[in-house]
Motif scaffolding. Structure first.
Motif, PDB file in Angstrom:
ATOM      1  N   UNK A  95      21.900  34.101 -32.427  1.00 47.81           N
ATOM      2  CA  UNK A  95      21.662  33.049 -33.413  1.00 47.81           C
ATOM      3  C   UNK A  95      22.280  33.434 -34.755  1.00 47.81           C
ATOM      4  N   UNK A  96      22.585  32.395 -35.563  1.00 50.60           N
ATOM      5  CA  UNK A  96      23.228  32.616 -36.859  1.00 50.60           C
ATOM      6  C   UNK A  96      22.449  33.590 -37.738  1.00 50.60           C
ATOM      7  N   UNK A  97      21.123  33.496 -37.714  1.00 47.36           N
ATOM      8  CA  UNK A  97      20.313  34.282 -38.640  1.00 47.36           C
ATOM      9  C   UNK A  97      19.950  35.665 -38.103  1.00 47.36           C
ATOM     10  N   UNK A  98      20.098  35.872 -36.806  1.00 48.88           N
ATOM     11  CA  UNK A  98      19.661  37.128 -36.206  1.00 48.88           C
ATOM     12  C   UNK A  98      20.492  38.301 -36.738  1.00 48.88           C
ATOM     13  N   UNK A  99      19.789  39.329 -37.180  1.00 56.06           N
ATOM     14  CA  UNK A  99      20.449  40.502 -37.766  1.00 56.06           C
ATOM     15  C   UNK A  99      20.910  41.442 -36.665  1.00 56.06           C
ATOM     16  N   UNK A 100      22.218  41.674 -36.545  1.00 58.96           N
ATOM     17  CA  UNK A 100      22.697  42.573 -35.496  1.00 58.96           C
ATOM     18  C   UNK A 100      22.369  44.018 -35.804  1.00 58.96           C
ATOM     19  N   UNK A 150       6.208  26.784 -26.090  1.00 60.35           N
ATOM     20  CA  UNK A 150       5.374  27.899 -26.551  1.00 60.35           C
ATOM     21  C   UNK A 150       5.774  29.229 -25.917  1.00 60.35           C
ATOM     22  N   UNK A 151       7.032  29.350 -25.555  1.00 60.78           N
ATOM     23  CA  UNK A 151       7.572  30.618 -25.070  1.00 60.78           C
ATOM     24  C   UNK A 151       8.293  31.318 -26.213  1.00 60.78           C
ATOM     25  N   UNK A 152       8.091  32.618 -26.326  1.00 61.39           N
ATOM     26  CA  UNK A 152       8.744  33.413 -27.361  1.00 61.39           C
ATOM     27  C   UNK A 152      10.167  33.723 -26.901  1.00 61.39           C
ATOM     28  N   UNK A 153      11.156  33.144 -27.578  1.00 60.59           N
ATOM     29  CA  UNK A 153      12.562  33.362 -27.252  1.00 60.59           C
ATOM     30  C   UNK A 153      13.033  34.659 -27.911  1.00 60.59           C
ATOM     31  N   UNK A 154      13.357  35.656 -27.104  1.00 55.03           N
ATOM     32  CA  UNK A 154      13.679  36.978 -27.638  1.00 55.03           C
ATOM     33  C   UNK A 154      15.104  37.024 -28.162  1.00 55.03           C
ATOM     34  N   UNK A 155      15.251  37.485 -29.415  1.00 55.43           N
ATOM     35  CA  UNK A 155      16.572  37.755 -29.989  1.00 55.43           C
ATOM     36  C   UNK A 155      16.930  39.230 -29.864  1.00 55.43           C
ATOM     37  N   UNK A 156      15.923  40.077 -29.985  1.00 51.77           N
ATOM     38  CA  UNK A 156      16.094  41.519 -29.776  1.00 51.77           C
ATOM     39  C   UNK A 156      14.707  42.123 -29.649  1.00 51.77           C
ATOM     40  N   UNK A 157      14.668  43.357 -29.180  1.00 51.34           N
ATOM     41  CA  UNK A 157      13.386  44.062 -29.148  1.00 51.34           C
ATOM     42  C   UNK A 157      13.612  45.531 -29.430  1.00 51.34           C
ATOM     43  N   UNK A 182      20.729  38.126 -41.400  1.00 52.04           N
ATOM     44  CA  UNK A 182      19.839  38.883 -42.277  1.00 52.04           C
ATOM     45  C   UNK A 182      18.412  38.983 -41.729  1.00 52.04           C
ATOM     46  N   UNK A 183      18.115  38.275 -40.638  1.00 51.98           N
ATOM     47  CA  UNK A 183      16.741  38.161 -40.121  1.00 51.98           C
ATOM     48  C   UNK A 183      15.817  37.500 -41.133  1.00 51.98           C
ATOM     49  N   UNK A 184      16.388  36.700 -42.022  1.00 51.15           N
ATOM     50  CA  UNK A 184      15.567  36.045 -43.036  1.00 51.15           C
ATOM     51  C   UNK A 184      14.551  35.081 -42.426  1.00 51.15           C
ATOM     52  N   UNK A 185      14.830  34.608 -41.222  1.00 48.81           N
ATOM     53  CA  UNK A 185      13.917  33.673 -40.562  1.00 48.81           C
ATOM     54  C   UNK A 185      12.713  34.364 -39.940  1.00 48.81           C
ATOM     55  N   UNK A 186      12.760  35.695 -39.867  1.00 44.04           N
ATOM     56  CA  UNK A 186      11.718  36.449 -39.167  1.00 44.04           C
ATOM     57  C   UNK A 186      10.558  36.775 -40.106  1.00 44.04           C
ATOM     58  N   UNK A 187       9.349  36.360 -39.694  1.00 44.19           N
ATOM     59  CA  UNK A 187       8.132  36.721 -40.404  1.00 44.19           C
ATOM     60  C   UNK A 187       7.416  37.814 -39.612  1.00 44.19           C
ATOM     61  N   UNK A 188       6.779  38.724 -40.317  1.00 41.90           N
ATOM     62  CA  UNK A 188       6.056  39.795 -39.643  1.00 41.90           C
ATOM     63  C   UNK A 188       4.660  39.323 -39.289  1.00 41.90           C
ATOM     64  N   UNK A 189       4.373  39.224 -37.999  1.00 39.54           N
ATOM     65  CA  UNK A 189       3.050  38.799 -37.539  1.00 39.54           C
ATOM     66  C   UNK A 189       2.184  40.024 -37.299  1.00 39.54           C
TER      67      UNK A 189
END
Length: 419
Positions: free
Chosen positions: A410-415, A336-343, A254-261
């Motif tokens: 990852x489990x939370x990443x929204x496909x 402190x590296x940003x691990x990319x799930x998608x872009x 669901x991408x529930x873990x993602x906050x909009x920065x």
């Protein structure tokens, strides 16, 4: 008007890398509930927490159950605690179960706590203090770290959610190769996608419904609907006994873990974000096959990583070039590296600059700093030092999303198939 009162039950941190699974423990509790006439008020819930938390269980997820708070609530408590004591992997130093019982309605402050558990790091002491303040009955085993996820599991609102069907093996088969008919999995995926998803990584010929750990799970199928799971279950063939199964309602994918920065400087270590930045340098591969590059905005820059397990996703990342504007999704790890799930590509830098072409057809060369260009073939000169822009073809597309493969997701990443 009859007001039904509920008892919420949260459980977490009962497994270890060597085995067990909190969902299996929950399925055993549910079976015992049924034998004693205790019914669930909703599907059991599987709630995944912050994937970058410093201390986490193997799947980093707690489970919760909701039942009527009637004369059988006391028996339900006894059953839950008995199964946690009987099935938890207490021999593992990092297994520290926690159980929460809560009577009444979930409050706004409990919902806020649940999002903190997904976005941030919560200590055991903080969780215990909060649980007592809102009226939770708390049971800690060993250090009791599981109370952190147990409170979150009962408290999290699910505006967006998916379902997962989990089937379980006979105990004598734990640790052995799972006897799943892979051809039937391909058939199931063909028949039910996109209602079910994450079944197969076709690029790696990887069966994603099959766990790779010695846990009780035989296979797990994820879906947007229960009906699709029922269809999928009838299509998948196995050559070993299924001793139990359970459908969980979950925040997975669901991408529930993602906050909009709003900016790069707003992001904090161990948090998960989406943020827009400009690519600073050409992505490079280092030893081990990991790929790194920087993005920046007016507030700062951050290194982004596409790691070796993401396989062909690294090739997609390699197509980025300085000047591209992208929105990245992922989390900030220990280094402190940003691990990319998608872009997502916001705007491609699809313009390059070259020396002008002379009237004779030869490309001109520099005549010196600020002295324009000259043609080596015919000797013609021009005074302008401006190079000529021209549009280039890119292997990426504006507005398009690009994601890691199923095998590395990852489990939370929204496909993308759920967008």
């Amino acid at each position: 008007m009859i007001i039904i009162k509920y008892l919420h039950i949260g459980i977490d941190d009962t497994d270890s890398p060597e085995g067990m699974c909190t969902t299996y423990l929950a399925s055993q509790i549910i079976s015992e509930f049924k034998d004693n006439g205790i019914e669930l008020a909703d599907y059991p819930r599987l709630i995944r927490l912050n994937p970058f938390a410093r201390f986490k269980t193997r799947g980093n997820g707690g489970v919760s159950l909701k039942i009527c708070n009637d004369d059988k609530a006391g028996l339900a408590r006894e059953i839950v605690l008995s199964y946690v004591e009987k099935l938890s992997m207490f021999d593992c130093d990092n297994t520290n179960p926690g159980v929460i019982f809560y009577e009444g309605e979930i409050t706004n402050e409990m919902r806020e706590y649940a999002f903190r558990a997904i976005y941030e790091f919560i200590s055991i002491d903080d969780a215990e203090e909060f649980g007592k303040a809102v009226g939770c009955e708390i049971h800690k085993f060993k250090k009791g770290r599981g109370i952190i996820g147990a409170i979150a599991a009962i408290s999290l609102p699910l505006d967006d959610f998916t379902y997962e069907l989990l089937t379980y093996r006979a105990s004598e088969n734990y640790g052995t190769k799972r006897q799943i008919d892979y051809e039937s999995v391909y058939l199931m995926d063909n028949e039910t996608f996109p209602d079910t998803f994450e079944n197969i990584d076709y690029s790696e010929d990887y069966i994603a419904i099959e766990p790779k750990t010695p846990c009780p799970v035989l296979y797990g199928i994820r879906s947007n609907t229960v009906r699709a799971l029922e269809t999928a279950r009838n299509l998948v063939k196995v050559n070993e006994p299924i001793v139990d199964e359970c459908i969980f309602k979950t925040n997975q994918h669901t991408d529930m873990h993602i906050q909009k920065a709003e900016s790069i400087s707003d992001m904090k270590q161990f948090g998960c974000y989406e943020v827009i930045g400009e690519v600073k340098n050409k992505p490079k591969v280092i030893d081990g096959g990991h790929m790194f590059f920087f993005i920046f905005d007016e507030t700062g820059s951050i290194e982004c990583g596409a790691y070796e397990p993401t396989k062909n996703f690294r090739k997609t990342v390699s197509y980025l070039k300085p000047g591209d504007i992208i929105r990245v999704f992922g989390g900030i790890g220990e280094h402190n590296t940003f691990n990319i799930e998608k872009f997502q590509v916001i705007e491609l830098n699809d313009v390059e600059y070259q020396n002008p072409i002379c009237e004779c057809g030869k490309r001109m060369t520099s005549a010196g700093k600020n002295k324009g260009f000259k043609c080596k073939k015919c000797g013609k000169r021009i005074s302008s030092s401006d190079k000529i822009p021209f549009k280039i073809s890119r292997k990426l597309e504006n507005s398009q999303f690009y994601e890691t493969p199923v095998s590395a997701r990852r489990h939370l990443s929204k496909p993308i198939c759920r967008y």
